[in-house]
Design an enzyme around this catalytic site. Structure first.
Site, PDB file in Angstrom:
ATOM      1  CG  HIS A  47      68.959 -27.849  12.509  1.00 13.29           C
ATOM      2  ND1 HIS A  47      69.853 -26.802  12.487  1.00 13.29           N
ATOM      3  CD2 HIS A  47      68.030 -27.522  13.442  1.00 13.29           C
ATOM      4  CE1 HIS A  47      69.484 -25.888  13.364  1.00 13.29           C
ATOM      5  NE2 HIS A  47      68.379 -26.307  13.966  1.00 13.29           N
ATOM      6  CG  ASP A  62      72.235 -26.606   9.975  1.00 10.76           C
ATOM      7  OD1 ASP A  62      71.247 -26.972   9.320  1.00 10.76           O
ATOM      8  OD2 ASP A  62      72.186 -26.273  11.171  1.00 10.76           O
ATOM      9  N   GLY A  74      64.722 -22.510  19.026  1.00 10.75           N
ATOM     10  CA  GLY A  74      63.709 -21.682  18.391  1.00 10.75           C
ATOM     11  C   GLY A  74      64.291 -20.581  17.532  1.00 10.75           C
ATOM     12  CB  SER A  81      67.334 -23.456  14.584  1.00 13.92           C
ATOM     13  OG  SER A  81      68.003 -24.004  15.683  1.00 13.92           O
ATOM     14  N   GLY A  82      67.983 -21.338  12.180  1.00 12.81           N
ATOM     15  CA  GLY A  82      67.617 -20.904  10.845  1.00 12.81           C
ATOM     16  C   GLY A  82      67.565 -19.408  10.671  1.00 12.81           C
TER      17      GLY A  82
END
Length: 834
Positions: A638, A691, A783, A785-786
């Site tokens: 995402h 994801d 912030g 994410s990932g």
């Protein structure tokens, strides 16, 4: 090559099974000659007597050697000490070891030491000589070393005798008079080095003295070396030593390379402030303050290893200045106070007293948010804080509370001559005696918490007092020990009650059935069959390491061997016959010593070397990622979806920062661009299923302490419910808040997928992992994410998940959702070869 130098350097001895082929065994012609004789005969008797006599002589010799020579074996012992000379005036020339004045006084001290030892029957026969190394003010302090050659059997008694404080006896006119001596044995690791370097330096007002390990920063410090720095300050000043870099070998008990800091000019163990090794981040630096105007810094290294070393600066601080002052009168309804030099190390030989006075008809409450004093011993005889006559020492739980029964309270802080620590940070507030926690619940520890947290199943007080004497309603588990726990923890495989009440009666399995960790019943024949029949791998745990027929649920070695053992990779045990399960390289190793993160704390610089910051080109941080090789990163799909404003699915839109700690110090990180982005083809932007995405760097990165990969788990790797994992990132530190400047970290735990799916209203898929603290307060946020969900293996970190989505941030009963990395192991290998 000379043929004489080739082949073996020795000839192996033959064994019973390897007969010497040069020996021929002939048949006996007369069997009677081979019969056993009836006696040894005269010759045999004589030989027997000779052998017995030799054996007896050997035994007597060994006993004589053991009880005479062995016990008399002597070892070199060095003792260092200080002597306070009261009938001498201090001269500036005493600071120069080559000056006439220094050498004259040193000769007197050495002569007096020799005379003193000669009068001791226990010491005189073992004394060799003494050497004066330094003088300092007050009137004159002499620092010396005395050498003895001591029988091994008497080492302990000589140590005890030397450590006793001594006073001078009346001597001839002109003899030195000293009131006390302080002596201790020198650490044997210090005086056995092949190379010794000594330096002296004096601080001045507003001038810093540089102290650094030899070769720093261009070369590692030398092996098998002792380096000492004698530091002095002006009278009525103390020395402050601040390390800007500290990176030595990290060994248990600092047995290899170490730095010792002394509150003295001699290596007196009774004046040792600290012994340090390993790594200390610039964000959490070492800093020490002496009690007087002298300090000794010692670096000792062993024969192995190459490490950068350290850099520090020494400055002088006036006694009574704000940096070292403490104590006094505190008034008003609230305020704060700390130990001197907090949060750095407090000085030795410190005594402070605070008198807290609040308005009449009010009482005083002191809250210690941080409390770290050395030497946690019964009754706290050394460093301590005294409140209401009670002594506190060691390390206390955050927000420890003490209260008074009047409007006054006295707090005393005291440190002895050695082993300092970080100290404490405290606040005080006035409260009405009849209402110590207005509109709140008072814990047994005197802490105040919200009434909503009472009897909610969570240990908010820290001592469980908010969960005692509760009446559990039908929505909660009634534990046998009297605690109440949320019903969604029933049968989740984790002992939340503490007495396993919540894990009882979870399945009415038949006698020939196995009860899975999640409560599911399976046939006993399915246990250890190589299939994950329970869905949580509990049926394949503790099955040994035997090779089995390969299935998709088994770990496969490089040679094709299959294992039934759960999580065999990189656990320090060679399970594969080819050792491929331990072929792990440097992945997942945290190089330094010692949260997204809502409810977390700042990470130490370099603590999470696989953490990556993804920036929109020429803009700000927007997502995190993890290093998995010198070319490849893992992030969330995402994060790389096309946006109306930015083409985030294109490699040219990004810039990558590796080894970053502070978002305002990008120049300290390694910047890379991207070659390509591979988002998972089945990513669902509505459900966040699948994801995950891969990023290839435009050029490989060289690994170092602050940049290295995290270990990728195999497809069969299990992260069970209840396991502690770590989330890291620069995301918002509260819901709706702004991103963090410094990398944050927080510990959470894996949550049972069935429980999590219920909490998240059925939105979980098998490709998602749930983690968090269901009480709320700790979570990932925008912030983050990932970024990585890091799990500790056996000394290594594995990438358990990728930060994906959640319902708000840090809400109670709303855990974070992460992409389940083991589910994508084959896809990652297919695309990256990693």
């Amino acid at each position: 090559m000379d043929p004489m130098n080739s082949g073996m350097r020795y000839t192996p001895k033959s064994s019973d099974k390897d007969w010497d082929q040069a020996v021929t065994f002939l048949p006996a012609s007369d069997g009677s000659k081979l019969e056993k004789k009836k006696g040894p005969g005269k010759l045999g008797t004589i030989i027997g007597v000779v052998i017995a006599a030799c054996a007896l002589s050997l035994i007597i010799g060994l006993l004589v050697w053991h009880f005479h020579f062995r016990q008399g074996h002597k070892i070199k012992k060095l003792y260092t000490g200080s002597m306070h000379i009261t009938n001498q005036e201090y001269l500036p020339a005493y600071e120069d070891n080559n000056s006439t004045e220094f050498q004259a006084l040193a000769k007197e001290v050495e002569a007096q030491l020799k005379d003193m030892y000669s009068k001791s029957p226990q010491l005189s026969k073992y004394y060799v000589d003494s050497t004066v190394n330094a003088f300092s003010q007050g009137s004159v302090m002499a620092y010396y070393e005395s050498e003895f050659h001591v029988p091994l059997s008497l080492e302990s008694s000589i140590n005890d005798l030397m450590s006793k404080s001594q006073r001078s006896s009346p001597g001839p006119s002109g003899a030195l008079i000293f009131d006390t001596m302080e002596t201790s044995a020198v650490d044997s690791r210090i005086f056995t080095k092949s190379s010794v370097q000594r330096f002296t330096a004096r601080t001045r007002p507003n001038q810093a003295v540089l102290v650094k390990s030899p070769g720093f920063p261009d070369y590692p410090y030398p092996p098998n070396t002792l380096v000492q720095w004698q530091l002095r300050a002006d009278p009525n000043n103390v020395i402050k030593l601040d390390f800007s870099t500290f990176y030595l070998e990290n060994a248990q008990d600092c047995k290899n390379d170490f730095v010792k800091v002394y509150d003295s000019l001699a290596a007196l163990e009774s004046r040792m402030m600290a012994e340090k090794c390993g790594y200390y981040s610039p964000n959490d630096p070492l800093s020490f303050i002496s009690s007087s105007n002298v300090m000794l810094v010692t670096l000792a290294t062993n024969e192995k290893g190459e490490y950068p070393g350290f850099r520090a600066q020494a400055t002088q601080v006036m006694k009574g200045s704000r940096e070292v002052a403490c104590g006094g009168l505190l008034t008003g309804t609230s305020g704060s106070f700390t130990s001197p030099n907090y949060p750095k190390y407090y000085p030795p030989l410190t005594n402070c007293e605070w008198t807290i006075e609040v308005p009449v008809n009010m009482n005083v409450k002191v809250i210690f948010s941080k409390f770290m004093l050395s030497k946690n011993e019964p009754n706290c005889p050394k460093d301590y804080v005294q409140v209401n006559g009670e002594r506190l020492c060691g390390t206390l739980q955050a927000n420890t509370v003490r209260t008074s029964n009047t409007n006054k309270m006295t707090v005393v802080f005291s440190s002895d001559s050695s082993l300092v620590d970080r100290g404490f940070d405290a606040t005080y507030v006035a409260f009405e005696p009849t209402n110590p926690c207005p509109d709140k619940f008072q814990c047994s520890s005197k802490r105040c918490i919200s009434l909503e947290l009472r009897c909610d199943g969570w240990n908010d007080c820290g001592d469980n007092s908010d969960e005692r004497n509760c009446k559990c309603d039908t929505s909660m588990i009634s534990c046998k020990n009297g605690l109440c726990k949320p019903m969604f923890w029933k049968c989740d495989g984790v002992d939340d009650c503490g007495d396993r009440t919540d894990e009882m009666d979870c399945a009415s399995c038949k006698p020939d059935e196995f009860v899975c960790g999640n409560g599911k019943c399976i046939s006993m024949k399915q246990k250890c069959d190589g299939h994950n029949d329970c869905s949580d791998n509990s049926d394949e745990a503790d099955c040994g390491r035997a090779s089995i027929q390969c299935t998709v649920n088994n770990y496969v070695c490089k040679n094709g061997q299959c294992l039934s053992k759960v999580n065999p990779e990189c656990d320090g045990v060679k399970d594969c016959t080819d050792g491929s399960d331990e072929d792990c390289g440097d992945c997942g190793k945290q190089p330094y010593k010692t949260s997204r993160i809502v409810g977390g704390q700042e990470a130490t610089e370099g603590e999470w070397p696989w953490q990556v910051s993804l920036h929109i080109k020429n803009s700000i941080h927007v997502c995190g990622a993890s290093i998995i090789s010198d070319r490849w990163l893992v992030t969330a799909a995402h994060c790389v979806q096309e946006d109306p404003k930015f083409k985030l699915n294109q490699a040219s839109s990004w810039e990558v920062y590796l080894g970053l700690h502070n978002q305002k110090q990008l120049e300290k990180a390694e910047k890379r661009l991207l070659k390509q982005i591979i988002a998972h083809p089945n990513y669902n932007e509505y459900t966040y299923d699948n994801d995950i995405a891969l990023m290839e760097l435009d050029q490989p990165v060289a690994f170092k302490e602050s940049i290295r990969p995290i270990c990728l788990p195999s497809a069969t790797y299990s992260f069970p419910a209840g396991k502690e994992v770590w989330i890291t990132g620069w995301g918002a530190t509260r819901e709706g808040g702004v991103g963090a400047q410094v990398l944050q970290k927080a510990a959470v735990r894996i949550i049972n997928s069935t429980v999590c799916d219920t909490l998240m209203n059925g939105q979980l898929t098998s490709r998602m992992t749930c983690a968090g603290v269901l009480a709320g307060g700790v979570d990932a946020c925008q912030g983050d994410s990932g970024g990585p969900l890091s799990s500790v293996g056996t000394g290594r970190m594995f990438l358990a998940g990728v930060v994906s989505w959640g319902d708000g941030c840090a809400r109670r009963n709303k855990p974070g959702i992460y992409t389940n990395v083991p589910k994508f192991r084959a896809w990652i290998k297919e695309k990256t070869g990693v």
